[in-house]
Design an enzyme around this catalytic site. Sequence first.
Site, PDB file in Angstrom:
ATOM      1  N   GLU A 200      11.000 -65.711  -1.277  1.00  0.00           N
ATOM      2  CA  GLU A 200      10.699 -64.553  -2.117  1.00  0.00           C
ATOM      3  C   GLU A 200      10.204 -63.406  -1.246  1.00  0.00           C
ATOM      4  O   GLU A 200       9.675 -63.631  -0.145  1.00  0.00           O
ATOM      5  CB  GLU A 200       9.578 -64.880  -3.119  1.00  0.00           C
ATOM      6  CG  GLU A 200       9.951 -65.834  -4.210  1.00  0.00           C
ATOM      7  CD  GLU A 200       8.819 -66.066  -5.201  1.00  0.00           C
ATOM      8  OE1 GLU A 200       7.653 -65.764  -4.857  1.00  0.00           O
ATOM      9  OE2 GLU A 200       9.092 -66.553  -6.310  1.00  0.00           O
ATOM     10  N   HIS A 208      -3.399 -61.655  -9.872  1.00  0.00           N
ATOM     11  CA  HIS A 208      -2.815 -62.867 -10.475  1.00  0.00           C
ATOM     12  C   HIS A 208      -3.124 -62.783 -11.957  1.00  0.00           C
ATOM     13  O   HIS A 208      -4.295 -62.909 -12.342  1.00  0.00           O
ATOM     14  CB  HIS A 208      -3.461 -64.105  -9.866  1.00  0.00           C
ATOM     15  CG  HIS A 208      -2.835 -65.382 -10.298  1.00  0.00           C
ATOM     16  ND1 HIS A 208      -3.430 -66.596 -10.134  1.00  0.00           N
ATOM     17  CD2 HIS A 208      -1.640 -65.645 -10.875  1.00  0.00           C
ATOM     18  CE1 HIS A 208      -2.641 -67.546 -10.603  1.00  0.00           C
ATOM     19  NE2 HIS A 208      -1.547 -66.987 -11.044  1.00  0.00           N
ATOM     20  N   GLU A 275       2.595 -67.613 -15.355  1.00  0.00           N
ATOM     21  CA  GLU A 275       1.849 -66.971 -14.264  1.00  0.00           C
ATOM     22  C   GLU A 275       2.651 -65.822 -13.650  1.00  0.00           C
ATOM     23  O   GLU A 275       3.834 -65.995 -13.332  1.00  0.00           O
ATOM     24  CB  GLU A 275       1.574 -67.976 -13.148  1.00  0.00           C
ATOM     25  CG  GLU A 275       0.483 -68.962 -13.425  1.00  0.00           C
ATOM     26  CD  GLU A 275       0.065 -69.701 -12.135  1.00  0.00           C
ATOM     27  OE1 GLU A 275       0.455 -69.256 -11.045  1.00  0.00           O
ATOM     28  OE2 GLU A 275      -0.629 -70.723 -12.265  1.00  0.00           O
ATOM     29  N   ARG A 291       0.338 -77.012 -19.312  1.00  0.00           N
ATOM     30  CA  ARG A 291      -0.897 -77.737 -19.648  1.00  0.00           C
ATOM     31  C   ARG A 291      -1.925 -76.748 -20.188  1.00  0.00           C
ATOM     32  O   ARG A 291      -1.766 -75.531 -20.032  1.00  0.00           O
ATOM     33  CB  ARG A 291      -1.468 -78.412 -18.398  1.00  0.00           C
ATOM     34  CG  ARG A 291      -1.975 -77.400 -17.399  1.00  0.00           C
ATOM     35  CD  ARG A 291      -2.636 -77.998 -16.173  1.00  0.00           C
ATOM     36  NE  ARG A 291      -3.245 -76.967 -15.346  1.00  0.00           N
ATOM     37  CZ  ARG A 291      -2.596 -76.230 -14.443  1.00  0.00           C
ATOM     38  NH1 ARG A 291      -1.313 -76.417 -14.228  1.00  0.00           N
ATOM     39  NH2 ARG A 291      -3.219 -75.287 -13.747  1.00  0.00           N
TER      40      ARG A 291
END
Length: 447
Positions: A200, A208, A275, A291
């Site tokens: 990437e 984040h 994310e 999760r």
Amino acid sequence: MFEKVLIANRGEIALRIHRACRELGIETVAVHSTADADAMHVRLANESVCIGPPAARDSYLNVPAILSAAQITGADAIHPGYGFLSENADFAAMVEEHGLVFIGPSPDHIRMMGDKVIAKQTARSLGIPCVPGSDGPVGDVESAMKAAEAIGFPVLIKAAAGGGGRGMKVAASRGELDEAFRTARGEAEAAFGDGRVYMEKYLSHPRHIEIQVLADSHGHVVHLGERDCSLQRKHQKLVEESPSPALNDAQRREIGATVCRALEKLGYRNAGTVEFLYEDGEFYFIEMNTRLQVEHPVTEMITGLDLVREQIRVAAGAPLSFTQENVKFLGHAIECRVTAENPDTFRPAPGRVTEYHPPGGLGVRVDSALYAGYTVPPYYDSMVAKLIVHGTSRNEALMRLRRALDEYVIGGIETTLPLHRRILGSPDFVDGTYDIHWLERFVGLKR
Ligand code: MV4
């Protein structure tokens, strides 16, 4: 609705799941290792089963023992919490094969998102913006060089079976690519038994930001806003907050709608977190977690919704208790993860808690299984408490968090409370202008 749920976890998250079950009138089964016989979740559960010796691989990762405990207690469902078996697709499938309900996404979606190459290809195909990079794994140095030329240096090489920062290597120029590629592939093979790597564009100063989603089996997918998780050290989150100081409502609505459309097409079910890296106004998908996350209380404090209750209801086939229009984001929430570690060296500091006094008052929540006289075992993750505060504004949340941190007493062991007090006093944190590298500079990565 389930009559009895086995909680396949320990510590604060086992307590958290127990609380949601009890409020739904569901009986709980705690499982514990011999080291956790005196743990709070064992004391509060309706039943408990010892599943093995202290080591996680012999207890909380011991699938036959956990499935046997579910069968002998007559549990209807298993909640895995986070960590341990929570993203183990084989475990989720075995739970279902044993006639129990796995409280979480389908095994197929867990497996899909556990492979970071497939996860990214899926995200891209569903219209989620991704970091520019190789479309799939990079097999040899020559194709790595071609991919890097197309992407532009610096590039990041990541393990397909990695995630959470494991198996990542930066190559700042052509000269560094050969070694970075070979090292990343070797480490991936050694760590995960899967040497596949992808590439990437390396983003140098991102935040984040993750989007919380809940989906039921009736086609309803709802997002619950974002959490800014940029304050990390060596990929360990220390502080999380919502809303992110970097986003406005229009951005929040747009990225939330994009994620919901994508997961609706996928037929996703239960809780999930998508994310992103956020840099210069743009979102870039990196991973999806299938999760419940440690930091879910931040979202609960903002929306007033009980995410664990919704997970349990959805797993039992019920529709979500709310629509997207019902979800309101009120105020600001910040979470500090308190660990039993030296606040300067981060060396684990297990031991006996001689004194315990958690903070309280309006807008203050402590999720912890600590009590005076409890001995923090050395065998597991060092997080011992989460202090989450809510305020009508970020400034009020900051003031309340400082007051709560000053009130918090954990005697007998070293904890990171002093570090959190320092972070809360730093102008950069107060300004909200931090990125993912800020904390490591603040604490000095050298330690
Ligand atoms: C990145 C990145 C920069 N550019 N990907 C780290 C863990 C995993 N979630 C992905 N991570 C990163 N991926 C590109 N293209 C920087 C990181 C990263 C990071 C990301 C989020 C939070 C903390 C981090 C710490 C170091 C590196």
